[in-house]
Design an enzyme around this catalytic site. Structure first.
Site, PDB file in Angstrom:
ATOM      1  CE  LYS A 185     -43.130   0.409 -43.721  1.00  0.00           C
ATOM      2  NZ  LYS A 185     -42.155   1.429 -44.116  1.00  0.00           N
ATOM      3  CD  GLN A 217     -40.539   4.191 -42.638  1.00  0.00           C
ATOM      4  OE1 GLN A 217     -40.562   3.019 -42.988  1.00  0.00           O
ATOM      5  NE2 GLN A 217     -41.531   5.019 -42.894  1.00  0.00           N
ATOM      6  CG  ASP A 225     -38.945   0.924 -49.762  1.00  0.00           C
ATOM      7  OD1 ASP A 225     -40.162   0.844 -49.587  1.00  0.00           O
ATOM      8  OD2 ASP A 225     -38.138   1.349 -48.909  1.00  0.00           O
TER       9      ASP A 225
HETATM   10  N1  GUN Z   1     -41.739   6.461 -45.749  1.00  0.00           N
HETATM   11  C1  GUN Z   1     -43.016   6.636 -46.145  1.00  0.00           C
HETATM   12  N2  GUN Z   1     -43.360   5.713 -47.064  1.00  0.00           N
HETATM   13  C2  GUN Z   1     -42.272   4.927 -47.258  1.00  0.00           C
HETATM   14  C3  GUN Z   1     -42.015   3.789 -48.075  1.00  0.00           C
HETATM   15  O1  GUN Z   1     -42.843   3.309 -48.848  1.00  0.00           O
HETATM   16  N3  GUN Z   1     -40.763   3.273 -47.963  1.00  0.00           N
HETATM   17  C4  GUN Z   1     -39.817   3.790 -47.148  1.00  0.00           C
HETATM   18  N4  GUN Z   1     -38.625   3.204 -47.136  1.00  0.00           N
HETATM   19  N5  GUN Z   1     -40.032   4.837 -46.381  1.00  0.00           N
HETATM   20  C5  GUN Z   1     -41.251   5.410 -46.431  1.00  0.00           C
END
Ligand code: GUN
Length: 281
Positions: free
Chosen positions: A52, A96, A119
């Site tokens: 990311k 996360q 998100d």
């Molecule tokens: N962990 C796995 N996929 C995601 C996501 O799309 N967002 C977040 N915040 N954590 C994740």
């Protein structure tokens, strides 16, 4: 069969976003910023977060990762989120998942101000999406949606079957397809005859985390099949779709890896830019 190349689609989207960031910088004299909070040392989360950060830098966003050990107290995390809510250099906040057990996931999600919730997990964004209002849309289903639209721009009246009803994927995916005037069936572990449901579908989105669940004889000829699954098995990483079988009947299919994954990250960058733009109004 069209192999939907998520890597290529993500690279194209990043190119567009890169240009947009340059324009925003000229207009506002600053760039959108993404802050990711990473708790603990789970390997998959570490890898996701590194990707990311790398992608955010690539399109010219400001990016920051705040790391805490597994043992961090919930109140420390909530305090940091509140600080970030008030920091005008931060356009988007992502915590996360998964979180350690002693930290309340819902509390964390609800502490992020909805306007910075990249998100799209905050109940206000969930509600806005389901009401058809402007909102942040969860990155994975948004990526799936953009890939489906590339293959089939007009989805009106199409029959879509979503396999899985999670808040992360199945439910927001359903809302996006409904908005496009699809007739959507949401299936899950208690669905009586999943094969029969899938056989009706012009579009299948599989997001349940069961290796190769969707078989070749579950898929109607010329259906579009999107595979959200990433399952570790003895034969390596596989999706929720039996790729070899399904590729013989589908019109279009995403591979695993190289399908939904890269698009998810590109959509996170898109959401960060959208949050920035909305904050400038
Ligand atoms: N962990 C796995 N996929 C995601 C996501 O799309 N967002 C977040 N915040 N954590 C994740």
């Amino acid at each position: 069969m069209i192999l939907i190349d998520g890597k290529k689609a993500a690279a194209e989207l990043r190119e567009e976003l890169k240009k947009e960031v340059i324009q925003l910088k000229e207009k506002y004299n600053r760039v959108p910023g993404l802050t990711v909070i990473l708790i603990g040392d789970m390997a998959p989360s570490q890898i996701y977060v590194r990707n990311k950060e790398k992608s955010a830098n690539e399109v010219g966003l400001k990016s920051e990762v705040i790391k805490y050990p597994d043992s961090v107290e919930e109140k420390t995390v909530l305090k940091k989120i509140k600080e970030l809510n008030n920091d005008e250099n931060v356009s988007g906040i992502l915590v996360q998942l998964p979180l350690p057990k002693h930290i309340d996931k819902q509390k964390v999600i609800e502490t992020i101000i909805p306007s910075k919730d990249v998100d799209g997990f905050h109940p206000m964004n969930v509600g806005n999406l389901s009401s058809g209002y402007e909102s942040s849309v969860p990155c994975t289903p948004l990526g799936c949606y953009l890939m489906i639209k590339k293959v089939e721009p007009n989805l009106s009246g199409k029959k879509a079957v979503v396999v899985g009803r999670s808040n992360l994927n199945g439910k927001p995916m359903t809302q996006l397809l409904l908005k496009e005037n699809c007739t959507v069936t949401v299936t899950h572990s208690r669905t009586k005859d999943l094969k029969a449901e899938c056989l009706e579908a012009d579009i299948i989105v599989a997001a349940v985390g069961i290796p190769e669940l969707v078989k070749g004889d579950w898929v109607k000829k010329d259906a579009i099949v999107i595979d959200v699954g990433i399952n570790k098995t003895e034969k390596g990483l596989v999706g929720d779709v039996a790729f070899d079988e399904v590729s013989k009947v589908a019109k279009a299919l995403t591979p695993v890896p190289g399908g939904v994954g890269p698009m998810t990250i590109a959509c996170l960058l898109k959401n960060t830019i959208e949050c920035f733009k909305r904050s400038q109004i």
